[in-house]
Design an enzyme around this catalytic site. Structure first.
Site, PDB file in Angstrom:
ATOM      1  CG  HIS A   1      -1.990   1.021   1.195  1.00  0.00           C
ATOM      2  ND1 HIS A   1      -3.219   0.830   1.758  1.00  0.00           N
ATOM      3  CD2 HIS A   1      -2.035   2.268   0.659  1.00  0.00           C
ATOM      4  CE1 HIS A   1      -3.974   1.901   1.574  1.00  0.00           C
ATOM      5  NE2 HIS A   1      -3.265   2.798   0.907  1.00  0.00           N
TER       6      HIS A   1
ATOM      7  CG  HIS B   1      -1.017   6.733  -1.669  1.00  0.00           C
ATOM      8  ND1 HIS B   1      -2.177   6.651  -2.415  1.00  0.00           N
ATOM      9  CD2 HIS B   1      -1.314   6.172  -0.465  1.00  0.00           C
ATOM     10  CE1 HIS B   1      -3.120   6.079  -1.684  1.00  0.00           C
ATOM     11  NE2 HIS B   1      -2.628   5.772  -0.499  1.00  0.00           N
TER      12      HIS B   1
ATOM     13  NE  ARG C   1       0.750  11.524  -2.513  1.00  0.00           N
ATOM     14  CZ  ARG C   1      -0.390  11.204  -1.907  1.00  0.00           C
ATOM     15  NH1 ARG C   1      -1.400  10.685  -2.589  1.00  0.00           N
ATOM     16  NH2 ARG C   1      -0.524  11.396  -0.603  1.00  0.00           N
TER      17      ARG C   1
ATOM     18  CG  ASP D   1      -6.260   3.725  -0.629  1.00  0.00           C
ATOM     19  OD1 ASP D   1      -7.035   3.731   0.349  1.00  0.00           O
ATOM     20  OD2 ASP D   1      -5.099   4.152  -0.570  1.00  0.00           O
TER      21      ASP D   1
ATOM     22  CG  HIS E   1     -10.301   4.169   2.008  1.00  0.00           C
ATOM     23  ND1 HIS E   1      -9.163   4.880   2.329  1.00  0.00           N
ATOM     24  CD2 HIS E   1     -11.323   4.853   2.567  1.00  0.00           C
ATOM     25  CE1 HIS E   1      -9.495   5.937   3.052  1.00  0.00           C
ATOM     26  NE2 HIS E   1     -10.800   5.945   3.217  1.00  0.00           N
TER      27      HIS E   1
ATOM     28  CG  HIS F   1      -5.955   2.138   5.471  1.00  0.00           C
ATOM     29  ND1 HIS F   1      -7.319   2.092   5.550  1.00  0.00           N
ATOM     30  CD2 HIS F   1      -5.672   2.831   4.350  1.00  0.00           C
ATOM     31  CE1 HIS F   1      -7.830   2.742   4.515  1.00  0.00           C
ATOM     32  NE2 HIS F   1      -6.851   3.194   3.775  1.00  0.00           N
TER      33      HIS F   1
ATOM     34  CG  ASN G   1      -9.393   8.766   6.030  1.00  0.00           C
ATOM     35  OD1 ASN G   1      -9.820   8.045   6.931  1.00  0.00           O
ATOM     36  ND2 ASN G   1     -10.139   9.148   5.010  1.00  0.00           N
TER      37      ASN G   1
ATOM     38  CG  ASP H   1      -2.293   4.745   3.526  1.00  0.00           C
ATOM     39  OD1 ASP H   1      -2.184   5.041   2.312  1.00  0.00           O
ATOM     40  OD2 ASP H   1      -3.276   5.086   4.219  1.00  0.00           O
TER      41      ASP H   1
ATOM     42  CG  HIS I   1       0.264  15.126   1.587  1.00  0.00           C
ATOM     43  ND1 HIS I   1      -0.520  15.167   0.450  1.00  0.00           N
ATOM     44  CD2 HIS I   1      -0.293  14.173   2.377  1.00  0.00           C
ATOM     45  CE1 HIS I   1      -1.506  14.292   0.563  1.00  0.00           C
ATOM     46  NE2 HIS I   1      -1.393  13.666   1.720  1.00  0.00           N
TER      47      HIS I   1
HETATM   48 ZN   LIG Z   1      -7.052   4.540   2.203  1.00  0.00          ZN
HETATM   49 ZN   LIG Z   2      -3.800   4.798   0.912  1.00  0.00          ZN
END
Ligand SMILES: [Zn+2]
Ligand SMILES: [Zn+2]
Length: 461
Positions: free
Chosen positions: A70, A72, A74, A161, A188, A247, A305, A332, A336
């Site tokens: 899991h 990200h 981007r 997700d 999710h 998650h 989250n 996860d 950012h």
């Molecule tokens: Zn999620």
């Molecule tokens: Zn995620």
């Protein structure tokens, strides 16, 4: 031109069998060429014949490279936060040699073309990138994407997700279509009808901070609904759908998953390290922070989250890892930019980075604090994600991931499991530094990460 590496005088760790033995590895052409267990030096001649570079692993353990289901990355669309290249460099620094990229890119990864873009070596990845494309077009929760075409292009499952698939019929269709292909739907689990405007766990901390809270039922309700759908589909068809819950953060949802597993349903789940390490009290109390001198209330580095929950839920997550209800740990990882996080709490985006603090946090909490054997902790990060992602069924290179085997990809992490240190985000290889683990205690120093037979990370200190 072949490239060979000789990992000499190590302890080999086979997580799937919780096996630790003295041994050595010879790597060539990106694969594990020879495994020797026993005293050091047996492969010296063979290594010399191959012209192998020697890495002295005295005092170090070699485990399969970690698989993070899991992440990200981007890219495309938000490359000011992370790129596939920087995200996978951070993965390598964390001992992670396979990441599963989430589809909430801009645009959403919901087509074969976008899936190929993410998986292309043109993105300069440092480790293997697998992808779960969107379960529905644009992750809008209405119309399924083309699962068969996406599977042919390499999809390892489907997910929206960031958003749940809320509509019962759409979720039923998704589980059914994915089951026909032998792939999971990763959910999710958040009933967004109950979380409008909420930015923290519902409870006394939210009340004291004056923030709207996300109730536990927003997570557990969706998990219960999805399990009900699995039962319906099994009853009405000959299919065995696979639900993977992402998650999980609440004891209530974990109890539903525990019970569904006992009934023989194909439910798997992941927990993120931050839900084992922190609670919502980290948002209001310096006493509960590992970095009290840097503490400030409403620190958006603790906003993600699902949110950090109560101590009871954190303990429920740890208990569920220890009793085997939780199949895998997954980060996860959600980078950012500093300017995006440095705003009022309610306006800040959800998510924290996590790839580089995964192993150190898992070993500290599960192995040191809760006595989980080293091999079992590593299994949550290697052989178990391979099983959850059904990689043995993919054949080829993917079949060998998550274990150390002759002929399998030389994806390995070389680390000192007894080394304690505190995490310094300034060393991060991610483009972003939005981590709550600044100054946090870690256990297990990574010395090298080898992906496809090449050193992709080497510890300098
Ligand atoms: Zn999620
Ligand atoms: Zn995620």
């Amino acid at each position: 031109m072949t490239q060979a590496l000789y990992l000499r005088n190590a302890t080999l760790l086979q997580p799937s069998r919780n096996l630790q033995t003295a041994g050595e590895l010879l790597l060539a052409n990106g694969l594990v060429h020879t495994i020797h267990t026993g005293a050091a030096g047996a492969l010296d001649q063979q290594a010399a014949d191959l012209g192998a570079q020697v890495i002295d692993c005295t005092g170090l353990y070699i485990a399969p490279g970690l698989i993070d289901a899991h992440v990200h990355l981007r890219e495309p669309g938000q490359t000011h936060k992370e790129t596939i290249s920087t995200g996978t460099a951070a993965a390598a620094a964390g001992g992670v040699t396979t990441v599963v990229a989430m589809p909430n890119t801009v645009p959403v990864t919901d087509s074969v073309d976008l899936l190929r873009f993410v998986q292309s070596t043109d993105r300069d990845p440092h480790v293997r990138v697998l992808c779960m494309p969107a379960a529905t077009v644009g992750s809008m929760g209405v119309e399924l994407t083309d699962y068969a075409a996406l599977q042919n292009a390499g999809a390892v499952g489907f997910t929206d997700d960031g958003k749940p698939i809320l509509d019962d019929d759409v979720m039923r269709q998704a589980l059914t279509a994915a089951a026909r292909l032998g792939l999971p739907i990763s959910q999710h689990a958040e009933d967004t009808r109950l979380t409008v405007g909420a930015s923290i766990n519902h409870g006394p901390v939210a009340f004291r901070l004056g923030l709207r809270g996300m109730p536990i039922a927003a997570e557990s309700g969706i998990v219960e609904r999805d399990i009900r759908l699995l039962e319906e589909i099994e009853r009405d068809t000959r299919l065995k759908p696979h639900l993977h819950v992402q998650h999980v953060s609440t004891a209530a949802a974990l109890e539903s998953i525990r019970s569904a597993k006992r009934r023989g349903l194909h439910v798997t789940c992941e927990v993120a390290p931050h839900h084992l390490a922190f609670t919502d009290q980290n948002l209001e109390s310096p006493q509960s922070s590992h970095a009290a001198q840097r503490f400030h209330a409403y620190d958006t580095h603790f906003k993600m989250n699902p949110p950090l929950r109560s101590a009871q839920d954190r303990d429920g997550c740890i208990a569920a890892v220890l009793d085997g209800t939780v199949d895998i740990l997954a980060t996860d990882h959600a980078p950012h930019a500093a300017w995006e996080k440095n705003v009022e709490f309610e306006r800040a985006p959800n998510g924290i980075t996590g790839l580089e603090t995964l192993l150190g946090t898992a070993l500290r909490i599960l192995h040191r604090d809760h006595g989980m054997p080293l091999g079992k902790v590593l299994a949550l990060l290697t052989s178990s994600p391979a099983t959850v992602l059904n990689l043995p069924n993919f054949g080829g290179e993917l079949a060998g991931l998550g274990s150390i085997a002759t002929g399998a990809p030389a994806d390995l992490v070389i680390f000192d499991p007894s080394k304690a240190f505190s995490y310094d985000p300034s060393t991060s290889r991610s483009l972003s530094r939005n981590t709550p683990f600044s100054g946090a205690p870690m256990l297990g120093r990574i010395h090298y990460t080898v992906a496809a037979g090449r050193v992709q990370f080497q510890q300098n200190s």
